[in-house]
Design a protein around this motif. Structure first.
Motif, PDB file in Angstrom:
ATOM      1  N   SER A 189      -6.318  -1.594   0.053  1.00  0.00           N
ATOM      2  CA  SER A 189      -5.534  -2.762   0.485  1.00  0.00           C
ATOM      3  C   SER A 189      -6.280  -3.424   1.527  1.00  0.00           C
ATOM      4  CB  SER A 189      -4.201  -2.198   0.846  1.00  0.00           C
ATOM      5  OG  SER A 189      -3.362  -1.795  -0.218  1.00  0.00           O
ATOM      6  N   TRP A 194      -5.931  14.479  -0.417  1.00  0.00           N
ATOM      7  CA  TRP A 194      -6.243  12.909  -0.184  1.00  0.00           C
ATOM      8  C   TRP A 194      -6.706  12.627   1.116  1.00  0.00           C
ATOM      9  CZ3 TRP A 194      -1.425  15.537   0.254  1.00  0.00           C
ATOM     10  CH2 TRP A 194      -0.564  15.060   1.526  1.00  0.00           C
ATOM     11  N   THR A 251      -3.528  -5.454  -2.820  1.00  0.00           N
ATOM     12  CA  THR A 251      -3.651  -3.873  -3.173  1.00  0.00           C
ATOM     13  C   THR A 251      -4.174  -3.590  -4.500  1.00  0.00           C
ATOM     14  OG1 THR A 251      -1.791  -3.490  -1.564  1.00  0.00           O
ATOM     15  CG2 THR A 251      -2.226  -1.753  -3.353  1.00  0.00           C
ATOM     16  N   LYS A 274      -3.654  -1.024 -11.620  1.00  0.00           N
ATOM     17  CA  LYS A 274      -2.800  -1.830 -11.225  1.00  0.00           C
ATOM     18  C   LYS A 274      -3.112  -2.542  -9.966  1.00  0.00           C
ATOM     19  CE  LYS A 274       0.996   1.284 -12.937  1.00  0.00           C
ATOM     20  NZ  LYS A 274       1.962   1.935 -12.476  1.00  0.00           N
ATOM     21  N   HIS A 303       0.809  -1.259   0.010  1.00  0.00           N
ATOM     22  CA  HIS A 303       0.129   0.084   0.112  1.00  0.00           C
ATOM     23  C   HIS A 303       0.949   1.180   0.066  1.00  0.00           C
ATOM     24  CE1 HIS A 303      -3.909   2.126   0.678  1.00  0.00           C
ATOM     25  NE2 HIS A 303      -2.962   2.726   1.495  1.00  0.00           N
ATOM     26  N   SER A 360       4.695   3.442  -0.725  1.00  0.00           N
ATOM     27  CA  SER A 360       5.868   3.304  -1.787  1.00  0.00           C
ATOM     28  C   SER A 360       7.141   3.489  -0.919  1.00  0.00           C
ATOM     29  CB  SER A 360       5.716   4.610  -2.690  1.00  0.00           C
ATOM     30  OG  SER A 360       5.816   5.922  -1.815  1.00  0.00           O
ATOM     31  N   ALA A 380      -1.678   6.563 -10.936  1.00  0.00           N
ATOM     32  CA  ALA A 380      -1.500   5.592 -11.688  1.00  0.00           C
ATOM     33  C   ALA A 380      -2.233   5.811 -13.005  1.00  0.00           C
ATOM     34  CB  ALA A 380      -2.050   4.199 -11.011  1.00  0.00           C
ATOM     35  N   ILE A 385      -6.753   3.836  -3.808  1.00  0.00           N
ATOM     36  CA  ILE A 385      -5.951   2.787  -3.663  1.00  0.00           C
ATOM     37  C   ILE A 385      -6.456   1.823  -2.393  1.00  0.00           C
ATOM     38  CG2 ILE A 385      -3.510   1.936  -2.893  1.00  0.00           C
ATOM     39  CD1 ILE A 385      -2.595   4.805  -3.644  1.00  0.00           C
ATOM     40  N   GLU A 424      -7.333   8.976  -8.060  1.00  0.00           N
ATOM     41  CA  GLU A 424      -6.916   7.531  -8.130  1.00  0.00           C
ATOM     42  C   GLU A 424      -7.458   7.107  -6.529  1.00  0.00           C
ATOM     43  OE1 GLU A 424      -3.035   4.616  -7.651  1.00  0.00           O
ATOM     44  OE2 GLU A 424      -2.795   6.761  -7.798  1.00  0.00           O
ATOM     45  N   ARG A 438      -4.887  -0.454  -7.236  1.00  0.00           N
ATOM     46  CA  ARG A 438      -4.617   0.973  -7.679  1.00  0.00           C
ATOM     47  C   ARG A 438      -5.751   1.234  -8.871  1.00  0.00           C
ATOM     48  NH1 ARG A 438       1.227   3.301  -7.553  1.00  0.00           N
ATOM     49  NH2 ARG A 438      -0.201   5.176  -7.901  1.00  0.00           N
ATOM     50  N   ARG A 488       2.852   7.457   1.092  1.00  0.00           N
ATOM     51  CA  ARG A 488       1.814   6.822  -0.129  1.00  0.00           C
ATOM     52  C   ARG A 488       2.735   7.121  -1.295  1.00  0.00           C
ATOM     53  NH1 ARG A 488       1.031  11.484  -2.657  1.00  0.00           N
ATOM     54  NH2 ARG A 488       0.556  13.368  -1.759  1.00  0.00           N
ATOM     55  N   TRP A 542      -7.631   7.714  -0.805  1.00  0.00           N
ATOM     56  CA  TRP A 542      -8.020   8.356  -2.267  1.00  0.00           C
ATOM     57  C   TRP A 542      -7.175   9.527  -2.377  1.00  0.00           C
ATOM     58  CZ3 TRP A 542     -10.608  13.513  -2.248  1.00  0.00           C
ATOM     59  CH2 TRP A 542     -11.267  13.820  -3.584  1.00  0.00           C
TER      60      TRP A 542
END
Length: 690
Positions: free
Chosen positions: A208, A251, A194, A181, A145, A147, A177, A206, A204, A196, A172, A240
């Protein structure tokens, strides 16, 4: 390129012949610019045939910044050994210099001799409390989830939260993306995934999730010293991300997780139940314009646990928890950064409720409320050639009931870059207004949080550190070394026993003592950063000493101290399909308090303990290995298998020593969590990425 400068993705080398041609061209341009009256037929034209630029790709996933922090790209975990099928980022943070190795059932981080409760552990800057699954075998962070993981061993800027120890932040992804993904990993005890999802070109989502089904396959073997355990956990992440234009980013973050465990002791006829979990939600907005960056965060984070023990003639419940409501603002422009943090703490300390033949106690659930606020500013400027100074100040106000505490925490760092490497000196003062304590010696979730007050004074520390980093082989092999010293004040220790919960008039405040601490040590690390074989080796020498006048005589080591520790981490890309990983931990044993004698009286086991933390567990040695096979790689899709073995050296490491009375026999011996017949944990995971 200065070999001691901050990390870059490539190290550029210019071949000697091409370099001479490039130098000649530059000189020609410089000397012919003012020659406007020159005849055209006398001008000389040199044709440059070409310049060969060779890029040496840095394949290592660890990055250093000039302030002493580290960033770990979490794709690094794809090729590493997995504990029970999970490659956990916190477990690998424990292998960094200045971080002490924990035991099997402890997900805590002990940074530069500080206690685990002294750390700030967060998701995009929002604090989480007690981040452990399976009693510490791995943490609540699903690495797919996030990076990267940002780590700092101490506060190097005034923006750092009010904590005495280190800082870990799960961050994050920075980019949206462009297509759907995903990642799915299926193991023998748990699965995680996860997804995306692009929502148009500017947003986007995400998602998880992770869940365990340990007892489904391992119910017959999941035991500690032949006593059965039933255990399950789950966690979920939602992020989000919305970027309407180049200036604005919004986000939302959500995390939720729960653990449940039942433990039945053979021969003792009792059942222990333990449940704990975190909730976190945050709203974030970042705005950029003309070099100015504004960031705001409003959040709620909550942790709670429920612990109970039942016997035929007795029942005990001990719930506790902490909830934070907070707001944070930061402004950054050029060399200046400033901001403010405000948090409302609502804490429920441990209040046991008992029912039984001896006594019945029912206590109301009292909550304690406190407010913590800070204003801070940092400035970075050059003081001489290749020398920078970072200065910051954090002003704090803390209130509880009718009491208020004020403090000013300065931080000062001097950074000097030369042809021999990069040197950094840092001095700081930090305050912390929350305590964590309890009966556990291995950071179990039965421990609870407390606020500072007029009796339990806020803790603080004076810190001094020196670090040096250089490239032994430019771009390939890097050496770093560090020294640190911390003086800690108003440290607490819990001196109660479980018997007081059952037989006595329990009051946790009567079992807390306050004293001082002193941490100092040396850290060394060599990192190989390029090629098929990458990784690092580190050695730490450190002491964590405590002194509690009036209770214990003299100075004694903290319960988490390991004087010597050696760590090694390596990954090897054997080809397009196969990669291998391994980690080795070799560390001294942690202290414990041995009994002087023990005996039975009227069916009760009584004991008299010796000097506090005067004994030590045996040396801790653990080798983990893994092999990853990429079955199919095509068009951005990948699938494969990961084979891992935890404790491949089959060593029975001590968790702690304990007194036990069972079937008329009593003994004092170490508790070793891995089964005697199976002292290693194999695991296999199938994964898909698309």
């Amino acid at each position: 390129m200065n070999p001691s400068s901050d990390d870059t993705m490539h190290t550029l080398l210019i071949r000697p012949k091409a370099g001479r041609l490039l130098f000649s061209l530059l000189c020609s341009l410089l000397f012919t610019l003012p020659a406007h009256a020159q005849e055209a037929d006398t001008a000389r034209v040199k044709e440059l045939q070409g310049v060969e630029v060779v890029g040496r790709h840095v394949t290592g996933k660890l990055r250093h910044d000039s302030l002493g922090g580290m960033s770990l790209d979490l794709s690094f975990l794809d090729d590493m050994p997995r504990i029970a099928g999970n490659a956990d980022p916190i477990r690998y943070t424990q292998l960094l210099p200045s971080v002490q190795t924990s035991s099997e059932l402890d997900a805590g981080l002990y940074v530069q001799g500080c206690d685990n409760a002294h750390n700030g552990v967060s998701i995009n800057g929002v604090q989480l409390y007690d981040i452990q699954h399976i009693l510490g075998i791995f943490s609540v962070f699903n690495p797919s989830h996030y990076s990267r993981l940002q780590f700092a061993g101490s506060a190097f800027t005034a923006s750092a939260a009010n904590r005495l120890g280190g800082f870990i932040d799960m961050q994050r992804p920075d980019t949206l993306a462009g297509r759907v993904k995903g990642e799915l990993s299926v193991g023998l005890i748990s699965s995680q995934g996860t997804l995306r999802l692009p929502l148009g070109g500017k947003s986007e989502l995400i998602l998880s999730g992770r869940g365990a089904y340990i007892n489904l396959l391992y119910g017959r073997w999941l035991k500690v010293e032949e006593s059965a355990i039933r255990y399950s956990f789950c966690d979920a992440n939602v992020t989000w991300l919305y970027r309407p234009d180049a200036r604005n980013t919004l986000w939302l973050d959500f995390y939720g997780g729960n653990d449940r465990m039942d433990y039945q002791e053979d021969g003792e006829n009792y059942d222990a139940r333990l449940g704990w979990g975190n909730r976190m939600v945050s709203m974030n907005w970042e705005w950029k314009r003309r070099g100015l960056t504004l960031r705001q965060t409003a959040y709620m984070t909550r942790y709670g646990n429920r612990f109970s023990i039942e016997r035929p003639d007795f029942r005990l419940r001990m719930p506790s928890g902490i909830t934070d409501y907070g707001y944070r603002l930061s402004l950054r422009r050029g060399r200046w950064t400033a901001g403010t943090d405000w948090t409302l703490h609502s804490i429920r300390p441990q209040q046991p409720e008992t029912e039984g033949e001896r006594q019945t106690t029912t206590l109301s659930a009292t909550r304690r409320h406190s407010t913590e606020g800070s204003l801070w500013a940092d400035c970075r400027f050059a003081v001489a050639r290749n020398m920078e100074l970072l200065g910051g100040l954090r002003a704090n106000v803390y209130t509880i009931r009718r009491s208020a505490f004020f403090s000013a925490d300065p931080v000062l760092s001097l950074l000097w870059t030369s042809g021999y490497g990069q040197f950094r000196l840092t001095a700081n003062v930090k305050h912390q207004y929350l305590f964590r304590t309890g009966l556990s010696a291995v950071n179990l979730p039965t421990d609870f949080w407390l606020p500072a007050d007029e009796r339990l004074r806020p803790q603080y520390a004076y810190g001094l550190s020196a670090e040096y980093r250089t490239d032994l082989i430019p771009g390939r092999l890097q050496l770093s070394a560090g020294l640190y010293y911390k003086r800690l004040c108003h440290q607490t220790e819990y001196i109660g026993t479980p018997f007081e919960l059952i037989y006595g008039d329990y009051d946790y405040r009567k079992n807390l003592i306050s004293g001082k601490g002193e941490n100092y040590g040396l850290d060394l690390m060599i990192e190989k950063r390029t090629g098929r074989l990458t990784g690092w080796m580190s050695y730490s020498l450190g002491r964590a000493l405590r002194r509690y006048p009036g209770r214990f005589s003299g100075t004694f080591p903290a319960g988490h101290e390991r004087i010597h520790e050696f760590n090694a981490v390596a990954t090897w890309k054997a080809g397009r399909r196969w990669s291998f990983g391994a980690t080795l931990v070799w560390a001294g044993g942690t202290p414990f308090t041995p009994p002087s004698y023990f005996y039975l009286q009227n069916g009760n086991l009584l004991s008299q303990f010796g000097d506090y933390n005067s004994g030590r567990l045996s040396t801790y040695i653990r080798l983990d290995v893994s092999a990853t096979c990429r079955i199919k790689v095509h068009g951005g899709r990948e699938s494969g298998l990961n084979f891992s073995v935890y404790n491949a050296n089959c060593r029975h490491n001590d968790l702690f020593w304990r007194l036990k009375f069972n079937n008329g026999q009593y003994y004092y011996a170490p508790l070793r969590p891995l089964p005697k017949k199976l002292p290693f944990l194999p695991s296999i995971n199938y994964y898909i990425k698309f």
